[in-house]
Scaffold this motif. Structure first.
Motif, PDB file in Angstrom:
ATOM      1  N   LYS A   4       0.830  -1.212   0.000  1.00 46.47           N
ATOM      2  CA  LYS A   4       0.000   0.000   0.000  1.00 46.47           C
ATOM      3  C   LYS A   4       0.864   1.261   0.000  1.00 46.47           C
ATOM      4  O   LYS A   4       0.582   2.223  -0.714  1.00 46.47           O
ATOM      5  CB  LYS A   4      -0.908  -0.004   1.228  1.00 46.47           C
ATOM      6  CG  LYS A   4      -1.800   1.203   1.348  1.00 46.47           C
ATOM      7  CD  LYS A   4      -2.626   1.131   2.650  1.00 46.47           C
ATOM      8  CE  LYS A   4      -3.536   2.315   2.793  1.00 46.47           C
ATOM      9  NZ  LYS A   4      -2.848   3.531   3.222  1.00 46.47           N
ATOM     10  N   CYS A   5       1.932   1.247   0.774  1.00 49.92           N
ATOM     11  CA  CYS A   5       2.800   2.426   0.847  1.00 49.92           C
ATOM     12  C   CYS A   5       3.456   2.716  -0.500  1.00 49.92           C
ATOM     13  O   CYS A   5       3.695   3.876  -0.835  1.00 49.92           O
ATOM     14  CB  CYS A   5       3.855   2.266   1.945  1.00 49.92           C
ATOM     15  SG  CYS A   5       5.018   0.900   1.696  1.00 49.92           S
ATOM     16  N   ASP A  45       2.929   7.934  -6.322  1.00 47.43           N
ATOM     17  CA  ASP A  45       2.207   9.181  -6.601  1.00 47.43           C
ATOM     18  C   ASP A  45       2.947  10.393  -6.043  1.00 47.43           C
ATOM     19  O   ASP A  45       3.042  11.429  -6.710  1.00 47.43           O
ATOM     20  CB  ASP A  45       0.788   9.124  -6.029  1.00 47.43           C
ATOM     21  CG  ASP A  45      -0.122   8.173  -6.803  1.00 47.43           C
ATOM     22  OD1 ASP A  45       0.209   7.836  -7.956  1.00 47.43           O
ATOM     23  OD2 ASP A  45      -1.164   7.774  -6.249  1.00 47.43           O
ATOM     24  N   GLU A  99       1.249   4.944  -2.666  1.00 48.53           N
ATOM     25  CA  GLU A  99       1.311   6.347  -2.253  1.00 48.53           C
ATOM     26  C   GLU A  99       2.657   6.974  -2.598  1.00 48.53           C
ATOM     27  O   GLU A  99       2.736   8.138  -2.994  1.00 48.53           O
ATOM     28  CB  GLU A  99       1.020   6.471  -0.760  1.00 48.53           C
ATOM     29  CG  GLU A  99      -0.425   6.177  -0.427  1.00 48.53           C
ATOM     30  CD  GLU A  99      -0.777   6.512   1.004  1.00 48.53           C
ATOM     31  OE1 GLU A  99      -0.282   7.532   1.531  1.00 48.53           O
ATOM     32  OE2 GLU A  99      -1.556   5.748   1.604  1.00 48.53           O
ATOM     33  N   CYS A 100       3.695   6.197  -2.449  1.00 44.67           N
ATOM     34  CA  CYS A 100       5.052   6.692  -2.721  1.00 44.67           C
ATOM     35  C   CYS A 100       5.222   7.012  -4.213  1.00 44.67           C
ATOM     36  O   CYS A 100       5.806   8.039  -4.571  1.00 44.67           O
ATOM     37  CB  CYS A 100       6.065   5.643  -2.265  1.00 44.67           C
ATOM     38  SG  CYS A 100       7.661   6.328  -1.823  1.00 44.67           S
ATOM     39  N   CYS A 103       7.288   4.445   3.813  1.00 49.19           N
ATOM     40  CA  CYS A 103       7.402   3.306   2.904  1.00 49.19           C
ATOM     41  C   CYS A 103       8.689   2.522   3.179  1.00 49.19           C
ATOM     42  O   CYS A 103       8.676   1.293   3.187  1.00 49.19           O
ATOM     43  CB  CYS A 103       7.340   3.783   1.456  1.00 49.19           C
ATOM     44  SG  CYS A 103       7.024   2.449   0.265  1.00 49.19           S
ATOM     45  N   ILE A 121       6.309  10.421   3.213  1.00 44.53           N
ATOM     46  CA  ILE A 121       5.729   9.204   2.637  1.00 44.53           C
ATOM     47  C   ILE A 121       6.829   8.188   2.344  1.00 44.53           C
ATOM     48  O   ILE A 121       6.672   6.998   2.624  1.00 44.53           O
ATOM     49  CB  ILE A 121       4.898   9.534   1.377  1.00 44.53           C
ATOM     50  CG1 ILE A 121       3.667  10.353   1.775  1.00 44.53           C
ATOM     51  CG2 ILE A 121       4.496   8.272   0.622  1.00 44.53           C
ATOM     52  CD1 ILE A 121       2.900  10.965   0.617  1.00 44.53           C
TER      53      ILE A 121
END
Length: 105
Positions: free
Chosen positions: A37-38, A44, A41-42, A74, A70
């Protein structure tokens, strides 16, 4: 402009690629934490930071600060896995966070 942002852009690019690889490699695997999941986000955060630095945006530093946070999260998540792709991702995230922190300063 290019030289001011170059190291940070390169770190973000490498992080984006290594997070994408980690994300793909983790597909179908179970995880006891926020990897992969991280990574989503990373990816993006790195992409937006690259865009802001490339545009010499007055908001680039703020985006880089958030990207660093972020990336640190991660790195913490991925480093807990023994998979080689997770370890590579975690290291890229740490390097990206370091360069983003310098840019945000």
């Amino acid at each position: 402009m290019k030289t001011a942002y170059q190291k940070c852009i390169e770190a973000c690019q490498k992080c984006l690629v290594d997070c994408q690889n980690c994300l793909i490699e983790m597909a179908g695997k179970s995880s006891m934490n926020d990897c992969p999941k991280c990574c989503v986000e990373c990816i993006d955060a790195c992409l937006v930071s690259i865009k802001m630095m490339s545009a010499d945006s007055e908001h680039a530093a703020a985006y880089c600060k958030l990207c660093a946070e972020i990336c640190e999260w991660c790195a913490e998540q991925c480093s807990q896995h023994d998979h080689e792709h997770c370890q590579i991702c975690a290291e890229s995230c740490r390097q990206c966070a370091e360069e983003c922190r310098k840019m945000a300063a």
